[in-house]
Design a protein around this motif. Sequence first.
Motif, PDB file in Angstrom:
ATOM      1  N   CYS A 121      54.821  33.761  57.744  1.00  0.00           N
ATOM      2  CA  CYS A 121      55.217  33.839  56.342  1.00  0.00           C
ATOM      3  C   CYS A 121      55.837  35.194  56.023  1.00  0.00           C
ATOM      4  CB  CYS A 121      54.018  33.608  55.419  1.00  0.00           C
ATOM      5  SG  CYS A 121      53.395  31.910  55.419  1.00  0.00           S
ATOM      6  N   ASP A 122      56.803  35.181  55.132  1.00  0.00           N
ATOM      7  CA  ASP A 122      57.411  36.418  54.651  1.00  0.00           C
ATOM      8  C   ASP A 122      56.617  37.013  53.500  1.00  0.00           C
ATOM      9  OD1 ASP A 122      60.046  36.302  56.220  1.00  0.00           O
ATOM     10  OD2 ASP A 122      59.996  34.340  55.230  1.00  0.00           O
ATOM     11  N   VAL A 123      55.953  36.142  52.747  1.00  0.00           N
ATOM     12  CA  VAL A 123      55.160  36.570  51.593  1.00  0.00           C
ATOM     13  C   VAL A 123      53.891  35.744  51.532  1.00  0.00           C
ATOM     14  CG1 VAL A 123      55.115  36.890  49.085  1.00  0.00           C
ATOM     15  CG2 VAL A 123      57.286  37.106  50.318  1.00  0.00           C
ATOM     16  N   ALA A 124      52.772  36.419  51.214  1.00  0.00           N
ATOM     17  CA  ALA A 124      51.513  35.725  50.967  1.00  0.00           C
ATOM     18  C   ALA A 124      51.090  36.009  49.528  1.00  0.00           C
ATOM     19  CB  ALA A 124      50.432  36.192  51.937  1.00  0.00           C
ATOM     20  N   ILE A 125      50.898  34.943  48.771  1.00  0.00           N
ATOM     21  CA  ILE A 125      50.502  35.074  47.367  1.00  0.00           C
ATOM     22  C   ILE A 125      49.063  34.616  47.215  1.00  0.00           C
ATOM     23  CG2 ILE A 125      50.952  34.311  45.005  1.00  0.00           C
ATOM     24  CD1 ILE A 125      53.846  33.814  45.825  1.00  0.00           C
ATOM     25  N   ALA A 126      48.243  35.452  46.593  1.00  0.00           N
ATOM     26  CA  ALA A 126      46.860  35.086  46.292  1.00  0.00           C
ATOM     27  C   ALA A 126      46.781  34.803  44.796  1.00  0.00           C
ATOM     28  CB  ALA A 126      45.911  36.206  46.683  1.00  0.00           C
ATOM     29  N   ALA A 127      46.692  33.525  44.436  1.00  0.00           N
ATOM     30  CA  ALA A 127      46.823  33.136  43.032  1.00  0.00           C
ATOM     31  C   ALA A 127      45.618  32.351  42.529  1.00  0.00           C
ATOM     32  CB  ALA A 127      48.087  32.304  42.840  1.00  0.00           C
ATOM     33  N   THR A 128      44.456  32.568  43.138  1.00  0.00           N
ATOM     34  CA  THR A 128      43.264  31.838  42.692  1.00  0.00           C
ATOM     35  C   THR A 128      42.723  32.461  41.411  1.00  0.00           C
ATOM     36  OG1 THR A 128      41.479  33.113  43.747  1.00  0.00           O
ATOM     37  CG2 THR A 128      42.738  31.606  45.152  1.00  0.00           C
ATOM     38  N   PHE A 177      43.137  46.442  43.237  1.00  0.00           N
ATOM     39  CA  PHE A 177      44.298  45.750  43.802  1.00  0.00           C
ATOM     40  C   PHE A 177      45.366  46.759  44.245  1.00  0.00           C
ATOM     41  CE2 PHE A 177      42.035  42.415  41.826  1.00  0.00           C
ATOM     42  CZ  PHE A 177      42.472  41.215  42.357  1.00  0.00           C
ATOM     43  N   ASN A 178      45.120  47.357  45.390  1.00  0.00           N
ATOM     44  CA  ASN A 178      46.048  48.345  45.930  1.00  0.00           C
ATOM     45  C   ASN A 178      46.156  48.182  47.439  1.00  0.00           C
ATOM     46  OD1 ASN A 178      43.742  49.627  47.076  1.00  0.00           O
ATOM     47  ND2 ASN A 178      43.418  50.774  45.177  1.00  0.00           N
ATOM     48  N   SER A 179      46.806  49.117  48.100  1.00  0.00           N
ATOM     49  CA  SER A 179      47.059  49.000  49.533  1.00  0.00           C
ATOM     50  C   SER A 179      45.780  49.017  50.358  1.00  0.00           C
ATOM     51  CB  SER A 179      47.994  50.124  49.994  1.00  0.00           C
ATOM     52  OG  SER A 179      47.438  51.396  49.698  1.00  0.00           O
ATOM     53  N   ASP A 180      44.708  49.602  49.818  1.00  0.00           N
ATOM     54  CA  ASP A 180      43.434  49.596  50.552  1.00  0.00           C
ATOM     55  C   ASP A 180      42.932  48.176  50.777  1.00  0.00           C
ATOM     56  OD1 ASP A 180      43.439  52.343  50.653  1.00  0.00           O
ATOM     57  OD2 ASP A 180      42.157  52.593  48.885  1.00  0.00           O
ATOM     58  N   LEU A 217      41.510  39.269  46.707  1.00  0.00           N
ATOM     59  CA  LEU A 217      41.466  40.516  47.467  1.00  0.00           C
ATOM     60  C   LEU A 217      41.254  40.251  48.950  1.00  0.00           C
ATOM     61  CD1 LEU A 217      39.370  42.775  45.059  1.00  0.00           C
ATOM     62  CD2 LEU A 217      41.759  43.115  45.699  1.00  0.00           C
ATOM     63  N   VAL A 218      40.313  39.382  49.275  1.00  0.00           N
ATOM     64  CA  VAL A 218      40.025  39.095  50.682  1.00  0.00           C
ATOM     65  C   VAL A 218      41.226  38.436  51.354  1.00  0.00           C
ATOM     66  CG1 VAL A 218      38.613  37.706  52.248  1.00  0.00           C
ATOM     67  CG2 VAL A 218      37.532  38.965  50.366  1.00  0.00           C
ATOM     68  N   THR A 219      41.838  37.484  50.672  1.00  0.00           N
ATOM     69  CA  THR A 219      43.005  36.800  51.229  1.00  0.00           C
ATOM     70  C   THR A 219      44.143  37.775  51.495  1.00  0.00           C
ATOM     71  OG1 THR A 219      42.417  34.755  50.062  1.00  0.00           O
ATOM     72  CG2 THR A 219      44.675  34.960  50.841  1.00  0.00           C
ATOM     73  N   SER A 220      44.379  38.668  50.548  1.00  0.00           N
ATOM     74  CA  SER A 220      45.448  39.663  50.714  1.00  0.00           C
ATOM     75  C   SER A 220      45.145  40.602  51.871  1.00  0.00           C
ATOM     76  CB  SER A 220      45.615  40.473  49.420  1.00  0.00           C
ATOM     77  OG  SER A 220      46.004  39.655  48.345  1.00  0.00           O
ATOM     78  N   SER A 268      49.736  40.731  59.546  1.00  0.00           N
ATOM     79  CA  SER A 268      50.922  41.571  59.314  1.00  0.00           C
ATOM     80  C   SER A 268      51.988  40.886  58.464  1.00  0.00           C
ATOM     81  CB  SER A 268      51.533  42.001  60.649  1.00  0.00           C
ATOM     82  OG  SER A 268      50.598  42.725  61.416  1.00  0.00           O
ATOM     83  N   VAL A 269      51.558  40.190  57.421  1.00  0.00           N
ATOM     84  CA  VAL A 269      52.510  39.581  56.492  1.00  0.00           C
ATOM     85  C   VAL A 269      53.263  40.716  55.787  1.00  0.00           C
ATOM     86  CG1 VAL A 269      52.788  38.142  54.441  1.00  0.00           C
ATOM     87  CG2 VAL A 269      51.087  37.539  56.172  1.00  0.00           C
ATOM     88  N   PRO A 270      54.591  40.666  55.775  1.00  0.00           N
ATOM     89  CA  PRO A 270      55.370  41.785  55.223  1.00  0.00           C
ATOM     90  C   PRO A 270      55.062  42.119  53.770  1.00  0.00           C
ATOM     91  CG  PRO A 270      56.788  40.339  56.503  1.00  0.00           C
ATOM     92  CD  PRO A 270      55.468  39.640  56.382  1.00  0.00           C
ATOM     93  N   ARG A 271      54.808  41.095  52.949  1.00  0.00           N
ATOM     94  CA  ARG A 271      54.573  41.373  51.530  1.00  0.00           C
ATOM     95  C   ARG A 271      53.472  40.483  50.988  1.00  0.00           C
ATOM     96  NH1 ARG A 271      59.654  41.940  47.654  1.00  0.00           N
ATOM     97  NH2 ARG A 271      59.793  43.757  49.003  1.00  0.00           N
ATOM     98  N   THR A 272      52.567  41.100  50.248  1.00  0.00           N
ATOM     99  CA  THR A 272      51.477  40.353  49.613  1.00  0.00           C
ATOM    100  C   THR A 272      51.531  40.563  48.107  1.00  0.00           C
ATOM    101  OG1 THR A 272      49.953  42.218  49.924  1.00  0.00           O
ATOM    102  CG2 THR A 272      49.968  40.509  51.624  1.00  0.00           C
ATOM    103  N   VAL A 273      51.253  39.491  47.381  1.00  0.00           N
ATOM    104  CA  VAL A 273      51.222  39.525  45.924  1.00  0.00           C
ATOM    105  C   VAL A 273      49.901  38.909  45.483  1.00  0.00           C
ATOM    106  CG1 VAL A 273      52.349  38.793  43.789  1.00  0.00           C
ATOM    107  CG2 VAL A 273      53.727  39.249  45.830  1.00  0.00           C
ATOM    108  N   ALA A 274      49.177  39.607  44.621  1.00  0.00           N
ATOM    109  CA  ALA A 274      47.857  39.120  44.215  1.00  0.00           C
ATOM    110  C   ALA A 274      47.726  39.046  42.700  1.00  0.00           C
ATOM    111  CB  ALA A 274      46.760  40.010  44.785  1.00  0.00           C
ATOM    112  N   ARG A 275      47.116  37.978  42.248  1.00  0.00           N
ATOM    113  CA  ARG A 275      46.858  37.781  40.827  1.00  0.00           C
ATOM    114  C   ARG A 275      45.572  38.511  40.433  1.00  0.00           C
ATOM    115  NH1 ARG A 275      44.974  31.832  38.603  1.00  0.00           N
ATOM    116  NH2 ARG A 275      44.476  32.398  36.438  1.00  0.00           N
ATOM    117  N   VAL A 276      45.647  39.275  39.346  1.00  0.00           N
ATOM    118  CA  VAL A 276      44.462  39.942  38.797  1.00  0.00           C
ATOM    119  C   VAL A 276      43.981  39.120  37.608  1.00  0.00           C
ATOM    120  CG1 VAL A 276      43.517  42.070  37.848  1.00  0.00           C
ATOM    121  CG2 VAL A 276      45.418  42.182  39.468  1.00  0.00           C
ATOM    122  N   ASN A 277      42.775  38.588  37.710  1.00  0.00           N
ATOM    123  CA  ASN A 277      42.244  37.756  36.630  1.00  0.00           C
ATOM    124  C   ASN A 277      41.524  38.568  35.564  1.00  0.00           C
ATOM    125  OD1 ASN A 277      42.599  34.763  37.612  1.00  0.00           O
ATOM    126  ND2 ASN A 277      41.911  35.908  39.407  1.00  0.00           N
TER     127      ASN A 277
END
Length: 226
Positions: A65-72, A107-110, A79-82, A90-99
Motif C-alpha cells: 500500500c502507498d497509504v494506510a488510513i486508520a479511520a476507526t 498522534f505523531n511520528s512516535d 494508533l496501533v494500526t498506524s 514501511s508504508v510510505p504514508r499513514t493518516v489517522a483519525r483523532v476521535n
Amino acid sequence: MRVSIAGAGNVGRSIAAELVENGHEVLLIDRDPRAIKADSLPEAEWLLADACELSTLEEAGIDTCDVAIAATGDDKVNLVTSLLAKTEFSVPRTVARVNHPKNEWLFNSDWGVDHAVSTPRLMSALVEEAVSVGDLVRLLTFRAGEASLVELTLPPQSPSVGERVGDLTWPGDVVLVAIIRDGHAQAPDPDGSLEAGDELLFVATEDYEDELARMLSPRDSNAPRR
C-alpha cells in the motif's frame, strides 16, 4: 495508488468511495461483521479481520500500500494500526483519525502517524478562517508538526496590498501556494498583485508564522495565534 483503510464504518466507507471514484485501489478492513458491506462498494476489497494484528496486515498485503488510513472510532486502534503499518511494513504514508481531542498529542511520528485528522480542530479552523480577517489561521499540520497549511485574509490596511507577488520576500521557508479571490483559487502569479480580501494559503513552519503575520497584517501582530 493502493490504500488500506482500517475501519469500515460510515467514515471509512465515505473515504473509500471518494478514493475509488478517483481511480485508486482500496482495501477496507474491519473486525465487525456488521461493517462489512461489500455490496455498498463492490469496487473495493473487503477484509473481515482485526487491523491491530500483524497477521491481518500481512494477509492484507499492507506492505504494497502507498497509504494506510486508520479511520476507526477508537483512538487506541488507530494508533496501533498506524504504528504497525509504519514500523513493521514501511508504508510510505499513514493518516489517522483523532476521535477525542484530548488524545491528539499522541498522534505523531512516535506512533507512526504522518498526518493526524482531528474533526474538532478542522471545524474550529474553518470557522476561524471564515470570520477572521488579518489573522493567521492554521488549517492543517503536516508531518508531525514540521509544516502547516496556514491562511490569512489580507486586510485593506496591509502594506502588501497592491504589491507585485514576485517582489515579495516571504520569511524563512514560507511558500505561498494559492490565492483565493472572489471564490476562485489561483496559482500565485509573480506578475500579479495582491488585493485586499485575498485569501492567501501558505505552507509554513511554526518558527516563521509570527513573522509572516507581522509582514501581512502588522496591526494584528500582537494578537494570539489561532
